[in-house]
Design an enzyme around this catalytic site. Structure first.
Site, short mmCIF file in Angstrom:
data_model
loop_
_atom_site.label_atom_id
_atom_site.label_comp_id
_atom_site.label_asym_id
_atom_site.label_seq_id
_atom_site.Cartn_x
_atom_site.Cartn_y
_atom_site.Cartn_z
N HIS A 71 0.79 -1.21 -0.07
CA HIS A 71 0.02 0.07 0.00
C HIS A 71 0.83 1.35 -0.03
CE1 HIS A 71 -3.74 -2.31 1.54
NE2 HIS A 71 -3.53 -2.39 0.36
N CYS A 105 -6.32 -4.32 -13.78
CA CYS A 105 -5.91 -3.14 -12.90
C CYS A 105 -4.78 -3.41 -12.01
CB CYS A 105 -6.96 -2.55 -11.78
SG CYS A 105 -7.63 -3.86 -10.80
#
Length: 381
Positions: free
Chosen positions: A9, A323
């Site tokens: 992240h 994606c």
């Protein structure tokens, strides 16, 4: 960060915001202190004590922003080029570049602001539902406004138990040996419908003004859990909004079998997440630094899975996108996807212009190859 890999992240947000980020640096956060001068080589992955000969970074060229790698606008392509976003901070800047919309809007980072470090269960218990929905709706609405009328596909919350546990009130989270393949995504919504309703309330609020926002359900593993999840959606006011597209993430290899069934449940499209798909196809932790040499989205088995998903989705009348990080970093994959007939690709903002040129080039090559095999196309009449 001391841990993490190229798909973690911290790395994702850094790329999106155009900020230099170092992940997986072991003990860096305890060894380095404010005021320490170091020389960082991101390409080599080294951090060393600053030398007198270190380049003057401030005197160098300004950092590249989204779209700086080429012309601001290029030719249109039949294959749509979307971007991945995680925060509203870059929305207006990215929306001004040559992109067709947002193929993946991650909820996880925005909810950190909305929750202010507090577990969703605590927010609900304290009667702060409206405050949360108002804050999240403002963030999502800002992105929707920037891209309107281009589509924005909002992926519902997919925080894992180890991430939820770090929030205030997170002690209620179960302890799992492997949260990456544990209590998350669609399965968690079925067991905690109030968590899913938070996302639905946000989208219902936003779509009153911006109908270009659509829903994507993450980490779908099997039909029965998706059926249960969609029943929750249909029972919500948002469920009657048939203008909203219903997407699922194709991250778990089982999706290859279930696609025809998902289509019959009313799913409109699938978005292939190569990070998790690669992890589960090859049995390698995507965040493991030790096993990073095994993590290869271009592995033949992963490409075969991607091809199968695209083919079966097309047969079922579903649109397809990809994606994952791989298409942003390896242009070979972008051309491969175009040849397989994918509907769109969704990439990091800094690679959108390069991807657009790669897609356009691939489409031209395909047309040229067909013309050479079958003769020149008939003239327009």
């Amino acid at each position: 960060t001391d841990g993490g890999g190229i798909t973690c992240h911290a790395a994702i947000v850094g790329r999106e915001l155009g900020k230099p980020v170092i992940v997986g640096a072991h003990d860096a956060t305890s060894v380095l202190v404010d005021g320490t001068s170091v020389t960082i080589d991101g390409e080599a992955g080294t951090v060393a004590a600053a030398a007198a000969s270190a380049p003057d970074v401030a005197a160098g060229p300004p950092p590249a922003s989204a779209g700086d790698s080429g012309p601001a606008w290029t030719e249109a392509t039949a294959t749509a080029v979307y971007v991945n976003l995680a925060t509203p901070d870059a929305a207006e800047r990215v929306a001004a570049t040559d992109v067709d919309g947002v193929g993946l809007l991650r909820a996880e980072f925005m909810i950190m602001d909305a929750l202010r470090g507090v577990h969703p269960a605590t927010i609900l218990a304290e009667g702060r539902h409206d405050e949360y929905v108002r804050t999240m709706s403002a963030a999502v609405g800002r992105i929707a406004a920037a891209f309107n009328p281009r589509p924005v596909v909002y992926r519902a919350i997919d925080l894992r138990t180890n991430e939820f546990a770090n929030l205030s009130g997170g002690s209620i989270e179960p302890i799992e040996d492997n949260p990456m393949i544990g209590y998350r995504g669609c399965f968690r919504y079925v067991h905690e419908p109030e968590l899913f309703r938070l996302d639905l309330d946000v989208l219902h609020t936003v779509r009153r003004r911006y109908p270009n926002v659509h829903l994507m359900v993450p980490f779908v593993r099997t039909r029965w859990e998706l059926e249960a999840c969609l029943r929750l959606l249909d029972a919500h006011p948002l469920g009657s909004d048939r203008g909203m597209h219903r997407w699922i993430m194709a991250e778990v290899p089982s999706v290859m079998y279930w696609i025809p069934h998902y289509a019959r449940l009313g799913i409109d499209g699938v978005s292939i997440g190569t990070n998790d798909l690669t992890q589960l196809m090859l049995g390698v932790d995507r965040d493991s630094e030790i096993c990073r040499d095994l993590f290869d989205a271009m592995d033949a088995s992963v490409l075969d899975a991607i091809d199968t998903i695209i083919a079966r989705a097309a047969q079922a009348g579903l649109t397809t996108s990809l994606c994952g990080q791989a298409v942003s970093t390896d242009q070979r994959l972008a051309e491969h996807l175009v040849r397989q007939g994918i509907t769109s690709v969704s990439v990091t903002p800094d690679s959108a212009a390069t991807t657009r040129r790669c897609v356009a080039s691939a489409e031209r090559r395909i047309l040229l190859e067909q013309a050479r095999r079958g003769g020149a196309p008939e003239p327009l009449r």
